[in-house]
Design an enzyme around this catalytic site. Structure first.
Site, mmCIF file in Angstrom:
data_model
loop_
_atom_site.group_PDB
_atom_site.id
_atom_site.type_symbol
_atom_site.label_atom_id
_atom_site.label_comp_id
_atom_site.label_asym_id
_atom_site.label_seq_id
_atom_site.Cartn_x
_atom_site.Cartn_y
_atom_site.Cartn_z
ATOM 1 N N HIS A 92 -70.832 100.701 -26.965
ATOM 2 C CA HIS A 92 -71.522 99.412 -26.913
ATOM 3 C C HIS A 92 -72.546 99.413 -25.783
ATOM 4 O O HIS A 92 -72.723 100.419 -25.098
ATOM 5 C CB HIS A 92 -70.537 98.256 -26.805
ATOM 6 N N HIS A 94 -71.584 100.634 -22.240
ATOM 7 C CA HIS A 94 -71.541 102.095 -22.110
ATOM 8 C C HIS A 94 -72.966 102.655 -21.996
ATOM 9 O O HIS A 94 -73.244 103.538 -21.195
ATOM 10 C CB HIS A 94 -70.887 102.745 -23.334
ATOM 11 N N CYS A 109 -51.402 95.949 -19.452
ATOM 12 C CA CYS A 109 -52.443 95.559 -20.416
ATOM 13 C C CYS A 109 -52.943 96.822 -21.098
ATOM 14 O O CYS A 109 -53.496 97.713 -20.445
ATOM 15 C CB CYS A 109 -53.605 94.846 -19.738
ATOM 16 N N CYS A 113 -56.810 97.477 -20.806
ATOM 17 C CA CYS A 113 -57.243 98.142 -19.559
ATOM 18 C C CYS A 113 -56.518 99.462 -19.373
ATOM 19 O O CYS A 113 -56.929 100.260 -18.529
ATOM 20 C CB CYS A 113 -56.903 97.301 -18.332
ATOM 21 N N CYS A 154 -54.662 88.818 -19.454
ATOM 22 C CA CYS A 154 -55.572 89.710 -18.751
ATOM 23 C C CYS A 154 -56.963 89.069 -18.745
ATOM 24 O O CYS A 154 -57.459 88.668 -19.804
ATOM 25 C CB CYS A 154 -55.626 91.071 -19.457
ATOM 26 N N HIS A 182 -59.361 91.281 -21.043
ATOM 27 C CA HIS A 182 -59.154 91.437 -22.484
ATOM 28 C C HIS A 182 -58.580 90.206 -23.172
ATOM 29 O O HIS A 182 -58.421 90.195 -24.396
ATOM 30 C CB HIS A 182 -58.267 92.661 -22.760
ATOM 31 N N LYS A 218 -69.057 86.653 -23.037
ATOM 32 C CA LYS A 218 -68.583 88.032 -23.020
ATOM 33 C C LYS A 218 -68.926 88.688 -24.358
ATOM 34 O O LYS A 218 -68.778 88.063 -25.413
ATOM 35 C CB LYS A 218 -67.057 88.016 -22.830
ATOM 36 N N LYS A 266 -66.482 92.079 -30.014
ATOM 37 C CA LYS A 266 -66.635 92.390 -31.434
ATOM 38 C C LYS A 266 -65.927 91.335 -32.277
ATOM 39 O O LYS A 266 -66.450 90.888 -33.285
ATOM 40 C CB LYS A 266 -66.048 93.779 -31.710
HETATM 41 N N1 MSP Z 1 -61.901 105.195 -20.110
HETATM 42 C C1 MSP Z 1 -62.101 104.338 -19.016
HETATM 43 C C2 MSP Z 1 -62.854 105.022 -17.907
HETATM 44 C C3 MSP Z 1 -62.229 106.280 -17.408
HETATM 45 S S1 MSP Z 1 -63.222 107.082 -16.218
HETATM 46 C C4 MSP Z 1 -62.220 108.231 -15.533
HETATM 47 C C5 MSP Z 1 -62.860 103.103 -19.464
HETATM 48 N N2 MSP Z 1 -63.558 103.198 -20.580
HETATM 49 S S2 MSP Z 1 -64.345 102.001 -21.263
HETATM 50 O O1 MSP Z 1 -64.851 102.575 -22.472
HETATM 51 O O2 MSP Z 1 -63.526 100.868 -21.423
HETATM 52 O O3 MSP Z 1 -65.488 101.516 -20.334
HETATM 53 C C6 MSP Z 1 -66.339 102.319 -19.683
HETATM 54 C C7 MSP Z 1 -67.420 101.584 -18.918
HETATM 55 O O4 MSP Z 1 -68.103 100.592 -19.666
HETATM 56 C C8 MSP Z 1 -66.917 100.895 -17.660
HETATM 57 O O5 MSP Z 1 -67.703 101.328 -16.583
HETATM 58 C C9 MSP Z 1 -67.138 99.437 -17.932
HETATM 59 O O6 MSP Z 1 -67.353 98.706 -16.785
HETATM 60 C C10 MSP Z 1 -68.356 99.485 -18.818
HETATM 61 N N3 MSP Z 1 -68.518 98.244 -19.536
HETATM 62 C C11 MSP Z 1 -67.708 97.727 -20.493
HETATM 63 N N4 MSP Z 1 -68.212 96.523 -20.890
HETATM 64 C C12 MSP Z 1 -69.341 96.239 -20.185
HETATM 65 C C13 MSP Z 1 -70.313 95.228 -20.237
HETATM 66 N N5 MSP Z 1 -70.206 94.184 -21.028
HETATM 67 N N6 MSP Z 1 -71.405 95.367 -19.438
HETATM 68 C C14 MSP Z 1 -71.599 96.479 -18.649
HETATM 69 N N7 MSP Z 1 -70.716 97.450 -18.599
HETATM 70 C C15 MSP Z 1 -69.489 97.277 -19.205
HETATM 71 O O7 MSP Z 1 -62.824 102.096 -18.768
#
Ligand code: MSP
Length: 501
Positions: free
Chosen positions: A22, A25, A130, A133, A147, A150, A298, A301
Protein backbone atom coordinates in the site's frame (compact mmCIF):
# COMPACT_ATOMS: atom_id res chain seq x y z
CA UNK A 1 30.65 21.06 -0.60
CA UNK A 2 31.28 17.38 -1.24
CA UNK A 3 32.42 14.99 1.41
CA UNK A 4 34.70 12.06 0.74
CA UNK A 5 32.97 8.98 -0.71
CA UNK A 6 32.00 6.42 1.89
CA UNK A 7 29.93 3.30 2.26
CA UNK A 8 26.27 3.81 2.93
CA UNK A 9 23.89 1.03 3.92
CA UNK A 10 20.21 1.92 3.94
CA UNK A 11 17.27 -0.33 4.81
CA UNK A 12 13.50 -0.23 4.63
CA UNK A 13 11.37 -2.40 6.91
CA UNK A 14 10.53 -5.73 5.38
CA UNK A 15 6.84 -5.75 4.62
CA UNK A 16 4.24 -8.30 5.65
CA UNK A 17 3.03 -10.30 2.70
CA UNK A 18 -0.51 -10.85 3.95
CA UNK A 19 -1.58 -8.31 1.35
CA UNK A 20 -0.20 -6.33 -1.57
CA UNK A 21 1.84 -3.15 -1.01
CA UNK A 22 0.00 0.00 0.00
CA UNK A 23 0.97 3.66 -0.11
CA UNK A 24 2.64 3.55 3.31
CA UNK A 25 5.02 0.85 2.08
CA UNK A 26 5.61 2.75 -1.15
CA UNK A 27 6.39 5.95 0.71
CA UNK A 28 9.21 4.43 2.80
CA UNK A 29 10.62 2.55 -0.15
CA UNK A 30 10.63 5.53 -2.51
CA UNK A 31 12.27 7.70 0.16
CA UNK A 32 14.96 5.05 0.61
CA UNK A 33 15.48 4.90 -3.15
CA UNK A 34 15.85 8.68 -3.38
CA UNK A 35 18.44 8.70 -0.61
CA UNK A 36 20.28 5.86 -2.28
CA UNK A 37 20.32 7.61 -5.66
CA UNK A 38 21.56 10.80 -4.04
CA UNK A 39 24.42 8.93 -2.35
CA UNK A 40 25.29 7.31 -5.65
CA UNK A 41 25.47 10.78 -7.21
CA UNK A 42 27.97 11.66 -4.52
CA UNK A 43 29.99 8.59 -5.54
CA UNK A 44 29.35 6.77 -2.26
CA UNK A 45 29.26 2.98 -2.24
CA UNK A 46 25.62 2.35 -1.45
CA UNK A 47 23.57 -0.71 -0.61
CA UNK A 48 19.78 -0.52 -0.39
CA UNK A 49 17.96 -3.45 1.16
CA UNK A 50 14.25 -4.10 1.13
CA UNK A 51 12.18 -7.26 1.24
CA UNK A 52 9.29 -9.15 2.75
CA UNK A 53 8.43 -10.44 6.21
CA UNK A 54 6.82 -13.79 5.56
CA UNK A 55 6.35 -15.76 8.78
CA UNK A 56 3.93 -15.54 11.68
CA UNK A 57 0.32 -15.77 12.70
CA UNK A 58 -0.84 -12.95 10.46
CA UNK A 59 0.44 -14.59 7.27
CA UNK A 60 -0.79 -17.99 8.43
CA UNK A 61 -4.30 -16.60 8.91
CA UNK A 62 -4.30 -14.67 5.62
CA UNK A 63 -3.29 -17.79 3.70
CA UNK A 64 -5.97 -19.87 5.34
CA UNK A 65 -8.58 -17.28 4.46
CA UNK A 66 -7.52 -17.43 0.81
CA UNK A 67 -7.41 -21.22 0.81
CA UNK A 68 -3.68 -21.22 0.08
CA UNK A 69 -0.66 -22.58 1.84
CA UNK A 70 1.34 -19.83 3.57
CA UNK A 71 4.22 -20.43 1.16
CA UNK A 72 1.92 -19.97 -1.86
CA UNK A 73 0.64 -16.71 -0.47
CA UNK A 74 4.19 -15.53 0.29
CA UNK A 75 5.43 -16.38 -3.19
CA UNK A 76 2.49 -14.65 -4.81
CA UNK A 77 2.68 -11.46 -2.76
CA UNK A 78 6.47 -11.20 -2.62
CA UNK A 79 6.34 -11.13 -6.43
CA UNK A 80 3.74 -8.33 -6.33
CA UNK A 81 5.99 -6.32 -4.01
CA UNK A 82 8.88 -6.75 -6.42
CA UNK A 83 6.73 -5.72 -9.38
CA UNK A 84 5.45 -2.69 -7.53
CA UNK A 85 8.97 -1.52 -6.72
CA UNK A 86 9.94 -2.04 -10.33
CA UNK A 87 6.95 0.03 -11.39
CA UNK A 88 8.06 2.79 -9.04
CA UNK A 89 11.65 2.67 -10.29
CA UNK A 90 13.09 1.54 -6.95
CA UNK A 91 16.68 0.44 -7.43
CA UNK A 92 17.21 -1.88 -4.47
CA UNK A 93 20.40 -3.95 -4.24
CA UNK A 94 18.81 -6.94 -2.58
CA UNK A 95 15.28 -8.11 -1.89
CA UNK A 96 15.35 -10.36 1.14
CA UNK A 97 12.57 -12.84 1.86
CA UNK A 98 12.45 -14.37 5.32
CA UNK A 99 11.46 -17.72 3.83
CA UNK A 100 14.79 -17.84 1.96
CA UNK A 101 16.71 -20.88 3.14
CA UNK A 102 19.84 -18.88 3.78
CA UNK A 103 17.97 -16.50 6.03
CA UNK A 104 16.34 -19.35 7.93
CA UNK A 105 19.67 -21.07 8.45
CA UNK A 106 21.26 -17.93 9.88
CA UNK A 107 18.29 -17.18 12.16
CA UNK A 108 18.60 -20.69 13.60
CA UNK A 109 22.30 -20.22 14.13
CA UNK A 110 21.73 -16.97 16.00
CA UNK A 111 19.01 -18.45 18.21
CA UNK A 112 21.38 -21.27 19.05
CA UNK A 113 24.13 -18.81 20.00
CA UNK A 114 21.79 -16.74 22.17
CA UNK A 115 20.49 -19.87 23.89
CA UNK A 116 23.99 -21.14 24.56
CA UNK A 117 25.09 -17.74 25.88
CA UNK A 118 22.18 -17.80 28.32
CA UNK A 119 20.26 -14.88 26.84
CA UNK A 120 17.30 -17.18 26.16
CA UNK A 121 15.63 -19.13 28.98
CA UNK A 122 12.44 -21.12 29.41
CA UNK A 123 9.43 -19.85 31.34
CA UNK A 124 5.83 -18.91 30.84
CA UNK A 125 4.60 -15.79 29.22
CA UNK A 126 1.23 -14.18 29.54
CA UNK A 127 0.10 -11.15 27.67
CA UNK A 128 -2.36 -9.51 25.30
CA UNK A 129 -1.27 -10.17 21.75
CA UNK A 130 -2.29 -8.17 18.68
CA UNK A 131 -1.94 -10.28 15.61
CA UNK A 132 -2.10 -7.19 13.38
CA UNK A 133 1.06 -5.80 14.99
CA UNK A 134 2.45 -9.24 15.82
CA UNK A 135 3.25 -7.72 19.20
CA UNK A 136 2.29 -8.07 22.85
CA UNK A 137 0.47 -5.02 24.13
CA UNK A 138 0.25 -3.35 27.51
CA UNK A 139 -2.98 -1.83 28.84
CA UNK A 140 -1.71 1.65 28.08
CA UNK A 141 -1.34 0.70 24.40
CA UNK A 142 -5.06 0.00 24.10
CA UNK A 143 -7.95 2.33 23.42
CA UNK A 144 -11.30 0.95 24.64
CA UNK A 145 -9.63 -2.41 25.00
CA UNK A 146 -8.57 -2.43 21.33
CA UNK A 147 -5.22 -2.05 19.59
CA UNK A 148 -4.98 1.61 18.62
CA UNK A 149 -3.41 0.66 15.30
CA UNK A 150 -5.57 -2.25 14.15
CA UNK A 151 -8.78 -1.53 16.06
CA UNK A 152 -9.07 -5.17 17.11
CA UNK A 153 -9.19 -6.67 20.58
CA UNK A 154 -5.92 -8.41 21.34
CA UNK A 155 -6.07 -12.05 22.39
CA UNK A 156 -4.87 -13.20 25.78
CA UNK A 157 -2.02 -15.64 25.33
CA UNK A 158 -0.59 -17.64 28.17
CA UNK A 159 1.85 -20.29 27.15
CA UNK A 160 5.08 -21.98 27.93
CA UNK A 161 7.66 -19.87 26.28
CA UNK A 162 11.29 -19.11 25.65
CA UNK A 163 12.15 -15.65 26.87
CA UNK A 164 14.85 -13.26 25.82
CA UNK A 165 16.60 -11.24 28.54
CA UNK A 166 15.57 -7.87 27.13
CA UNK A 167 15.41 -6.21 30.56
CA UNK A 168 19.14 -6.49 30.96
CA UNK A 169 19.81 -4.05 28.09
CA UNK A 170 17.65 -1.17 29.24
CA UNK A 171 20.38 1.06 30.69
CA UNK A 172 22.84 0.47 27.90
CA UNK A 173 20.20 1.31 25.31
CA UNK A 174 19.16 4.49 27.10
CA UNK A 175 22.78 5.61 27.18
CA UNK A 176 23.44 4.82 23.54
CA UNK A 177 20.28 6.59 22.39
CA UNK A 178 20.91 9.60 24.61
CA UNK A 179 24.41 10.15 23.31
CA UNK A 180 23.36 9.44 19.68
CA UNK A 181 25.67 6.49 19.35
CA UNK A 182 22.42 4.84 18.30
CA UNK A 183 20.68 7.84 16.80
CA UNK A 184 16.92 8.07 16.55
CA UNK A 185 15.46 10.93 14.53
CA UNK A 186 13.43 13.13 14.47
CA UNK A 187 14.01 14.38 18.03
CA UNK A 188 10.44 13.73 19.19
CA UNK A 189 10.80 10.07 18.21
CA UNK A 190 14.04 9.83 20.12
CA UNK A 191 12.22 11.16 23.19
CA UNK A 192 9.39 8.74 22.64
CA UNK A 193 11.82 5.81 22.56
CA UNK A 194 13.64 7.08 25.66
CA UNK A 195 10.38 7.52 27.58
CA UNK A 196 9.40 4.00 26.75
CA UNK A 197 12.77 2.61 27.78
CA UNK A 198 12.76 4.57 31.05
CA UNK A 199 9.47 2.93 32.04
CA UNK A 200 11.41 -0.30 32.23
CA UNK A 201 11.86 -3.23 29.89
CA UNK A 202 10.53 -6.69 30.60
CA UNK A 203 11.95 -9.88 29.18
CA UNK A 204 10.00 -10.88 26.10
CA UNK A 205 8.77 -14.13 24.66
CA UNK A 206 10.69 -15.03 21.54
CA UNK A 207 8.83 -18.24 20.80
CA UNK A 208 5.35 -19.25 19.78
CA UNK A 209 3.86 -22.61 20.57
CA UNK A 210 0.76 -22.49 18.42
CA UNK A 211 2.07 -20.72 15.37
CA UNK A 212 3.26 -23.35 12.94
CA UNK A 213 4.31 -20.94 10.17
CA UNK A 214 7.64 -19.90 11.55
CA UNK A 215 11.25 -20.94 11.98
CA UNK A 216 11.50 -23.87 14.44
CA UNK A 217 13.67 -23.12 17.46
CA UNK A 218 16.85 -25.13 16.92
CA UNK A 219 16.94 -26.19 20.58
CA UNK A 220 13.24 -27.10 20.91
CA UNK A 221 11.27 -28.10 17.82
CA UNK A 222 7.94 -27.69 19.63
CA UNK A 223 8.23 -23.95 19.22
CA UNK A 224 8.66 -21.53 16.37
CA UNK A 225 10.59 -18.26 16.59
CA UNK A 226 8.74 -15.03 17.29
CA UNK A 227 8.32 -13.37 13.91
CA UNK A 228 9.99 -10.08 14.90
CA UNK A 229 13.21 -11.80 15.95
CA UNK A 230 13.22 -13.63 12.63
CA UNK A 231 12.45 -10.37 10.82
CA UNK A 232 15.08 -8.16 12.45
CA UNK A 233 17.87 -10.43 11.36
CA UNK A 234 16.99 -9.65 7.73
CA UNK A 235 19.01 -6.46 8.04
CA UNK A 236 22.08 -8.69 8.32
CA UNK A 237 21.07 -11.75 6.30
CA UNK A 238 20.14 -9.36 3.46
CA UNK A 239 23.88 -8.74 3.21
CA UNK A 240 24.43 -12.49 2.95
CA UNK A 241 25.62 -12.75 6.54
CA UNK A 242 25.97 -16.33 7.66
CA UNK A 243 25.60 -15.79 11.39
CA UNK A 244 29.14 -15.39 12.64
CA UNK A 245 29.20 -12.33 14.95
CA UNK A 246 32.95 -12.09 14.43
CA UNK A 247 32.60 -12.01 10.67
CA UNK A 248 30.25 -9.18 9.79
CA UNK A 249 29.39 -8.03 6.28
CA UNK A 250 31.39 -5.16 4.88
CA UNK A 251 28.38 -2.86 4.79
CA UNK A 252 27.53 -3.35 8.47
CA UNK A 253 26.59 -1.33 10.54
CA UNK A 254 23.64 0.14 8.71
CA UNK A 255 23.92 3.87 8.22
CA UNK A 256 20.22 4.56 7.96
CA UNK A 257 17.14 2.49 8.75
CA UNK A 258 13.86 4.01 7.60
CA UNK A 259 10.54 3.06 9.12
CA UNK A 260 7.08 4.28 10.13
CA UNK A 261 6.27 5.37 13.64
CA UNK A 262 4.32 2.22 14.55
CA UNK A 263 7.43 0.08 14.52
CA UNK A 264 9.82 2.42 16.28
CA UNK A 265 9.34 0.82 19.69
CA UNK A 266 10.47 -2.66 18.67
CA UNK A 267 13.31 -1.17 16.64
CA UNK A 268 14.50 0.80 19.67
CA UNK A 269 14.34 -2.14 22.06
CA UNK A 270 14.33 -5.75 20.82
CA UNK A 271 16.38 -5.08 17.70
CA UNK A 272 19.35 -3.30 19.29
CA UNK A 273 19.21 -5.61 22.34
CA UNK A 274 19.62 -8.62 20.06
CA UNK A 275 22.67 -6.99 18.52
CA UNK A 276 24.16 -6.08 21.89
CA UNK A 277 23.71 -9.63 23.13
CA UNK A 278 25.63 -10.83 20.07
CA UNK A 279 28.32 -8.18 20.43
CA UNK A 280 27.44 -6.65 17.07
CA UNK A 281 27.64 -2.85 16.53
CA UNK A 282 24.29 -1.06 16.45
CA UNK A 283 22.82 0.70 13.42
CA UNK A 284 24.05 4.27 13.23
CA UNK A 285 20.71 5.91 12.68
CA UNK A 286 17.00 5.18 12.62
CA UNK A 287 14.73 7.67 10.93
CA UNK A 288 11.04 7.49 11.68
CA UNK A 289 8.45 8.91 9.31
CA UNK A 290 4.81 9.62 9.92
CA UNK A 291 1.57 8.15 8.69
CA UNK A 292 -0.54 8.94 5.69
CA UNK A 293 -4.24 9.34 6.13
CA UNK A 294 -6.67 9.46 3.23
CA UNK A 295 -9.34 12.16 3.38
CA UNK A 296 -8.55 12.56 7.06
CA UNK A 297 -9.09 8.89 7.86
CA UNK A 298 -6.87 5.90 8.44
CA UNK A 299 -6.25 4.08 5.18
CA UNK A 300 -8.12 0.83 5.51
CA UNK A 301 -9.03 -1.78 2.98
CA UNK A 302 -12.08 -2.89 4.91
CA UNK A 303 -13.39 0.69 4.93
CA UNK A 304 -12.65 0.99 1.20
CA UNK A 305 -10.45 3.95 2.10
CA UNK A 306 -7.25 3.19 0.19
CA UNK A 307 -5.21 4.35 -2.76
CA UNK A 308 -2.94 1.66 -4.15
CA UNK A 309 0.47 2.63 -5.53
CA UNK A 310 -0.29 1.19 -8.98
CA UNK A 311 -3.48 3.27 -9.23
CA UNK A 312 -1.41 6.37 -8.65
CA UNK A 313 1.16 5.34 -11.23
CA UNK A 314 -1.61 4.74 -13.74
CA UNK A 315 -3.04 8.19 -13.23
CA UNK A 316 0.10 10.29 -12.79
CA UNK A 317 3.02 8.23 -14.08
CA UNK A 318 5.99 6.94 -12.07
CA UNK A 319 7.92 10.11 -11.46
CA UNK A 320 4.88 12.18 -10.59
CA UNK A 321 3.79 9.50 -8.11
CA UNK A 322 7.20 9.64 -6.46
CA UNK A 323 7.00 13.43 -6.36
CA UNK A 324 3.47 13.59 -5.02
CA UNK A 325 4.12 11.09 -2.24
CA UNK A 326 7.35 12.71 -1.12
CA UNK A 327 5.82 16.17 -1.02
CA UNK A 328 2.58 15.09 0.68
CA UNK A 329 4.05 15.77 4.14
CA UNK A 330 7.21 16.79 5.95
CA UNK A 331 9.46 13.77 6.11
CA UNK A 332 9.04 12.64 9.70
CA UNK A 333 5.50 13.94 10.18
CA UNK A 334 2.00 12.73 9.36
CA UNK A 335 0.23 13.87 6.24
CA UNK A 336 -3.17 13.67 4.68
CA UNK A 337 -3.78 12.93 1.01
CA UNK A 338 -6.76 12.72 -1.32
CA UNK A 339 -7.15 12.26 -5.06
CA UNK A 340 -8.24 15.91 -5.31
CA UNK A 341 -5.19 17.25 -3.49
CA UNK A 342 -2.82 15.01 -5.44
CA UNK A 343 -4.32 16.04 -8.78
CA UNK A 344 -4.21 19.70 -7.86
CA UNK A 345 -0.57 19.45 -6.88
CA UNK A 346 0.27 17.49 -10.02
CA UNK A 347 -1.22 20.21 -12.22
CA UNK A 348 0.23 23.11 -10.26
CA UNK A 349 3.78 21.89 -9.72
CA UNK A 350 4.42 19.48 -12.56
CA UNK A 351 2.11 20.22 -15.49
CA UNK A 352 1.81 24.01 -15.17
CA UNK A 353 5.12 24.35 -13.34
CA UNK A 354 8.16 22.43 -14.52
CA UNK A 355 6.57 20.91 -17.61
CA UNK A 356 5.28 24.20 -18.89
CA UNK A 357 8.52 26.05 -18.16
CA UNK A 358 10.66 23.58 -20.06
CA UNK A 359 8.22 23.62 -22.93
CA UNK A 360 8.30 27.42 -23.06
CA UNK A 361 12.08 27.59 -23.06
CA UNK A 362 12.48 24.93 -25.72
CA UNK A 363 9.80 26.52 -27.91
CA UNK A 364 11.61 29.86 -27.76
CA UNK A 365 14.93 28.22 -28.67
CA UNK A 366 13.21 26.47 -31.54
CA UNK A 367 11.56 29.60 -32.86
CA UNK A 368 14.26 32.17 -32.29
CA UNK A 369 17.46 30.16 -32.66
CA UNK A 370 16.53 27.46 -35.09
CA UNK A 371 16.48 24.86 -32.32
CA UNK A 372 20.09 25.43 -31.32
CA UNK A 373 21.35 26.36 -27.86
CA UNK A 374 22.32 30.05 -28.14
CA UNK A 375 25.50 31.70 -26.88
CA UNK A 376 25.83 33.64 -23.67
CA UNK A 377 28.37 35.89 -22.02
CA UNK A 378 26.77 35.64 -18.58
CA UNK A 379 27.96 33.56 -15.64
CA UNK A 380 26.06 31.26 -13.29
CA UNK A 381 23.23 32.99 -11.42
CA UNK A 382 24.07 33.40 -7.70
CA UNK A 383 20.70 32.03 -6.76
CA UNK A 384 21.49 28.71 -8.40
CA UNK A 385 24.82 28.46 -6.58
CA UNK A 386 22.97 29.00 -3.32
CA UNK A 387 20.38 26.34 -4.12
CA UNK A 388 23.05 23.79 -5.00
CA UNK A 389 24.77 24.40 -1.68
CA UNK A 390 21.51 23.94 0.22
CA UNK A 391 20.79 20.76 -1.70
CA UNK A 392 23.61 18.81 -0.18
CA UNK A 393 22.96 20.05 3.34
CA UNK A 394 19.21 19.35 3.19
CA UNK A 395 19.65 15.86 1.80
CA UNK A 396 22.29 14.94 4.35
CA UNK A 397 19.79 16.05 7.00
CA UNK A 398 17.06 13.93 5.33
CA UNK A 399 14.86 16.95 4.62
CA UNK A 400 13.42 15.29 1.58
CA UNK A 401 10.32 17.42 1.15
CA UNK A 402 12.23 20.64 1.80
CA UNK A 403 14.91 19.91 -0.72
CA UNK A 404 12.21 19.22 -3.30
CA UNK A 405 10.68 22.58 -2.53
CA UNK A 406 14.05 24.25 -3.06
CA UNK A 407 14.61 22.48 -6.36
CA UNK A 408 11.14 23.31 -7.57
CA UNK A 409 11.65 26.97 -6.71
CA UNK A 410 14.44 27.10 -9.28
CA UNK A 411 11.80 26.48 -11.94
CA UNK A 412 9.28 28.91 -10.57
CA UNK A 413 11.98 31.60 -10.45
CA UNK A 414 12.76 31.03 -14.12
CA UNK A 415 9.09 31.05 -15.01
CA UNK A 416 8.61 34.37 -13.23
CA UNK A 417 11.60 35.83 -15.03
CA UNK A 418 10.21 34.96 -18.43
CA UNK A 419 7.08 36.94 -17.69
CA UNK A 420 8.58 39.77 -15.66
CA UNK A 421 11.34 40.50 -18.12
CA UNK A 422 9.11 39.73 -21.13
CA UNK A 423 11.92 37.55 -22.43
CA UNK A 424 9.94 36.52 -25.51
CA UNK A 425 9.94 40.16 -26.70
CA UNK A 426 13.61 40.88 -25.96
CA UNK A 427 16.12 41.69 -28.69
CA UNK A 428 18.26 38.86 -29.91
CA UNK A 429 21.35 39.56 -27.78
CA UNK A 430 19.40 39.69 -24.54
CA UNK A 431 17.31 36.75 -25.65
CA UNK A 432 20.39 34.73 -26.45
CA UNK A 433 21.86 35.38 -23.00
CA UNK A 434 18.61 34.63 -21.24
CA UNK A 435 17.82 31.44 -23.11
CA UNK A 436 21.27 30.05 -22.53
CA UNK A 437 20.89 30.74 -18.80
CA UNK A 438 17.47 29.09 -18.85
CA UNK A 439 18.53 26.00 -20.76
CA UNK A 440 21.70 25.56 -18.73
CA UNK A 441 19.80 26.00 -15.47
CA UNK A 442 17.32 23.38 -16.65
CA UNK A 443 20.20 21.00 -17.40
CA UNK A 444 21.59 21.42 -13.89
CA UNK A 445 18.07 21.18 -12.52
CA UNK A 446 17.73 17.77 -14.20
CA UNK A 447 20.79 16.60 -12.29
CA UNK A 448 19.45 17.86 -8.98
CA UNK A 449 16.04 16.29 -9.51
CA UNK A 450 17.45 13.00 -10.83
CA UNK A 451 17.37 11.05 -7.51
CA UNK A 452 13.70 11.96 -7.16
CA UNK A 453 12.49 11.84 -10.76
CA UNK A 454 15.01 9.67 -12.62
CA UNK A 455 12.98 9.26 -15.82
CA UNK A 456 12.24 12.96 -16.05
CA UNK A 457 15.93 13.80 -15.71
CA UNK A 458 16.72 11.51 -18.65
CA UNK A 459 13.96 13.01 -20.76
CA UNK A 460 15.25 16.52 -20.06
CA UNK A 461 18.77 15.54 -21.10
CA UNK A 462 17.35 14.23 -24.35
CA UNK A 463 15.29 17.33 -24.94
CA UNK A 464 18.40 19.45 -24.46
CA UNK A 465 20.09 17.41 -27.17
CA UNK A 466 22.25 15.40 -24.75
CA UNK A 467 22.67 11.64 -24.49
CA UNK A 468 21.39 10.52 -21.04
CA UNK A 469 23.74 7.52 -21.03
CA UNK A 470 26.78 9.70 -21.61
CA UNK A 471 25.54 12.28 -19.15
CA UNK A 472 25.19 9.75 -16.38
CA UNK A 473 28.77 8.68 -16.73
CA UNK A 474 29.83 12.12 -15.57
CA UNK A 475 30.70 12.86 -11.97
CA UNK A 476 27.99 14.86 -10.28
CA UNK A 477 30.43 17.55 -9.10
CA UNK A 478 31.57 18.09 -12.67
CA UNK A 479 28.15 17.74 -14.20
CA UNK A 480 26.63 20.53 -12.17
CA UNK A 481 29.36 23.00 -13.07
CA UNK A 482 28.12 25.94 -15.10
CA UNK A 483 28.74 25.80 -18.83
CA UNK A 484 28.15 22.12 -19.50
CA UNK A 485 25.66 22.84 -22.24
CA UNK A 486 27.51 23.79 -25.41
CA UNK A 487 26.09 26.55 -27.63
CA UNK A 488 25.03 25.16 -30.97
CA UNK A 489 23.70 21.89 -29.49
CA UNK A 490 20.54 20.95 -31.33
CA UNK A 491 17.62 20.51 -28.95
CA UNK A 492 14.90 17.86 -29.39
CA UNK A 493 11.71 19.33 -28.09
CA UNK A 494 9.65 16.27 -27.36
CA UNK A 495 6.23 15.80 -25.82
CA UNK A 496 5.34 17.81 -22.70
CA UNK A 497 6.85 16.10 -19.65
CA UNK A 498 3.71 16.21 -17.54
CA UNK A 499 0.48 16.48 -19.53
CA UNK A 500 -2.23 18.34 -17.66
CA UNK A 501 -4.86 16.19 -15.95
N1 MSP B 1 6.95 -6.60 8.97
C1 MSP B 1 7.00 -5.48 9.81
C2 MSP B 1 8.34 -4.80 9.75
C3 MSP B 1 9.51 -5.67 10.07
S1 MSP B 1 11.03 -4.84 9.85
C4 MSP B 1 12.16 -5.84 10.58
C5 MSP B 1 5.91 -4.50 9.43
N2 MSP B 1 5.42 -4.59 8.21
S2 MSP B 1 4.21 -3.72 7.65
O1 MSP B 1 4.00 -4.25 6.34
O2 MSP B 1 3.10 -3.76 8.51
O3 MSP B 1 4.61 -2.22 7.61
C6 MSP B 1 5.78 -1.75 7.15
C7 MSP B 1 5.87 -0.24 7.14
O4 MSP B 1 4.77 0.41 6.53
C8 MSP B 1 6.03 0.37 8.52
O5 MSP B 1 7.16 1.20 8.50
C9 MSP B 1 4.78 1.18 8.70
O6 MSP B 1 4.96 2.27 9.52
C10 MSP B 1 4.48 1.59 7.28
N3 MSP B 1 3.11 2.03 7.14
C11 MSP B 1 1.99 1.29 7.28
N4 MSP B 1 0.90 2.10 7.10
C12 MSP B 1 1.32 3.37 6.86
C13 MSP B 1 0.68 4.57 6.50
N5 MSP B 1 -0.63 4.68 6.43
N6 MSP B 1 1.47 5.63 6.19
C14 MSP B 1 2.84 5.54 6.17
N7 MSP B 1 3.46 4.43 6.48
C15 MSP B 1 2.74 3.38 7.01
O7 MSP B 1 5.56 -3.65 10.25
Amino acid sequence: MFKKPKKFYITTPIYYVNDRPHLGHAYTTIAADVLKRYRVLRSDRVFLLTGTDEHGAKIEAAAEKKGQTPQQLCNENAEIFKETWKGLNVSYDNFIRTTDNRHIKTVKKILEILHKKGFIYKGTYEGLYCRGCEQYKTDSDLIDGKCSEHKIEPELIKEESYLFKLSQFQDELIKKIENNEFEIAPEERKNEALNFLRQGLKDISISRQKVKWGIPLPFDKNFTAYVWVDAFLNYLTGLNWEGNPQKLPEFWPSDLQLMGKDILRVHATIWPALLLSLGIPLPKKIFVHGYFTLNGQKMSKSLGNVIWPDEMVKKFGVDATRYLLLTACHFGQDGDISWEKLTEKYNADLANGVGNLINRVLTLIEKKFDGKIPKSSKSEPDLLIEKINNYDKLLTDLKIDQVLKEIMSICSDLDNRIDKEKIYQADSLILSDALYIFAETIRIWAWLISPFLPETADKIFEQLGLDPKKEKKKKFEDAIKWGGLKPGTKIKKGKPLFPRI
